[in-house]
Design an enzyme around this catalytic site. Structure first.
Site, PDB file in Angstrom:
ATOM      1  N   LYS A  20       2.567 -12.989   6.177  1.00 22.28           N
ATOM      2  CA  LYS A  20       2.315 -12.477   4.828  1.00 22.28           C
ATOM      3  C   LYS A  20       3.629 -12.443   4.059  1.00 22.28           C
ATOM      4  CE  LYS A  20      -0.916  -8.894   3.467  1.00 22.28           C
ATOM      5  NZ  LYS A  20      -1.201  -7.477   3.653  1.00 22.28           N
TER       6      LYS A  20
HETATM    7  C1  E4P Z   1      -4.017  -5.963   2.438  1.00 19.12           C
HETATM    8  O1  E4P Z   1      -3.654  -7.082   2.707  1.00 19.12           O
HETATM    9  C2  E4P Z   1      -3.371  -5.140   1.407  1.00 19.12           C
HETATM   10  O2  E4P Z   1      -2.044  -4.877   1.745  1.00 19.12           O
HETATM   11  C3  E4P Z   1      -4.172  -3.855   1.234  1.00 19.12           C
HETATM   12  O3  E4P Z   1      -5.532  -4.197   1.063  1.00 19.12           O
HETATM   13  C4  E4P Z   1      -3.679  -2.982   0.102  1.00 19.12           C
HETATM   14  O4  E4P Z   1      -4.570  -1.931  -0.068  1.00 19.12           O
HETATM   15  P1  E4P Z   1      -4.204  -0.632  -0.920  1.00 19.12           P
HETATM   16  O5  E4P Z   1      -4.036  -1.028  -2.341  1.00 19.12           O
HETATM   17  O6  E4P Z   1      -5.387   0.284  -0.736  1.00 19.12           O
HETATM   18  O7  E4P Z   1      -2.938  -0.079  -0.338  1.00 19.12           O
END
Ligand code: E4P
Length: 221
Positions: free
Chosen positions: A83
């Site tokens: 990522k």
């Molecule tokens: C996943 O890849 C993201 O980092 C995550 O869904 C972010 O979610 P949030 O906005 O609830 O922290």
């Protein structure tokens, strides 16, 4: 539509894996911090539980550093998706990792133009953050819809991974729009099966069944 679960909690992943609903897992530095565990160890454990893509996020902010960290993360297991943030350095690292055949998930996407860049950089996944856009009064689902249209126009292979999913309505709307994947917190995923009429109906069926005095499995069967 694929479901990934958005957690670094291996107990939650173990719990949900047997449902057959877990096509992959996403983590981020905040979720790793919440787990209180060693990053590389947690990712290795998740990769053993779930054969699908497991996103592990780099911490470097320069392309070279991201590339080095990404390669280290890929050594953990073949199903690691690196990522990287949607910055120019992240896009550069994405291109280099994708050229080496690695899966890259470009995260922190808030506009359709950013998603277009990620697709051109060879990302396997783009992560538009639906909930965080809703939080500031914008329309996260509209972003999913715009990206779907653009990716379809040019037949990009990059999968739309709807992230920052906050409630069951988000899941349904993302499915209607045609997001390829939604990454869902475990508590929200569990709620997808809930309906009060299901509970009420089951209660009535069980009561009527008990009144028949029958059993499906005869003793000794
Ligand atoms: C996943 O890849 C993201 O980092 C995550 O869904 C972010 O979610 P949030 O906005 O609830 O922290």
């Amino acid at each position: 539509m694929k479901f990934f679960i958005d957690t670094a909690d291996t107990a939650e992943i173990q719990d949900l894996a047997p449902t057959g609903m877990v096509d992959g897992v996403t983590t981020n530095p905040s979720l790793i911090a919440k787990s209180g565990r060693d990053f590389l160890q947690v990712i290795a454990e998740i990769c053993e539980i779930v054969p699908g893509p497991v996103s592990a996020e780099v911490a470097a902010t320069d392309a070279e550093g991201m590339l080095r960290e990404g390669k280290r993360l890929c050594e953990i297991a073949p199903n690691v998706a690196v990522k990287v943030p949607l910055t120019w350095d992240g896009l550069k690292a994405c291109r280099a990792l994708a050229d080496e055949g690695r899966m890259v998930n470009v995260t922190l996407c808030f506009t359709a133009n950013q998603a277009l860049l990620a697709a051109k950089a060879g990302a396997a996944f783009i992560s538009p953050f639906v909930g965080r856009l809703d939080d500031i009064g914008l329309d996260g689902l509209e972003l999913i819809s715009d990206i779907r249209e653009i990716y379809d126009n040019y037949e990009f292979d990059t999968e739309i991974l709807a992230a920052s999913v906050r409630h069951v309505g988000h899941v349904m709307e993302c499915a209607k729009i045609g997001a390829d994947v939604a990454t869902i917190p475990p508590s929200t995923l569990k709620k997808l099966a809930d309906h009060p009429l299901t509970d009420k109906g089951l209660e009535a069926f069980l009561k009527d069944w008990a009144a028949t005095g029958q059993t499906i499995l005869k003793s000794g069967a």
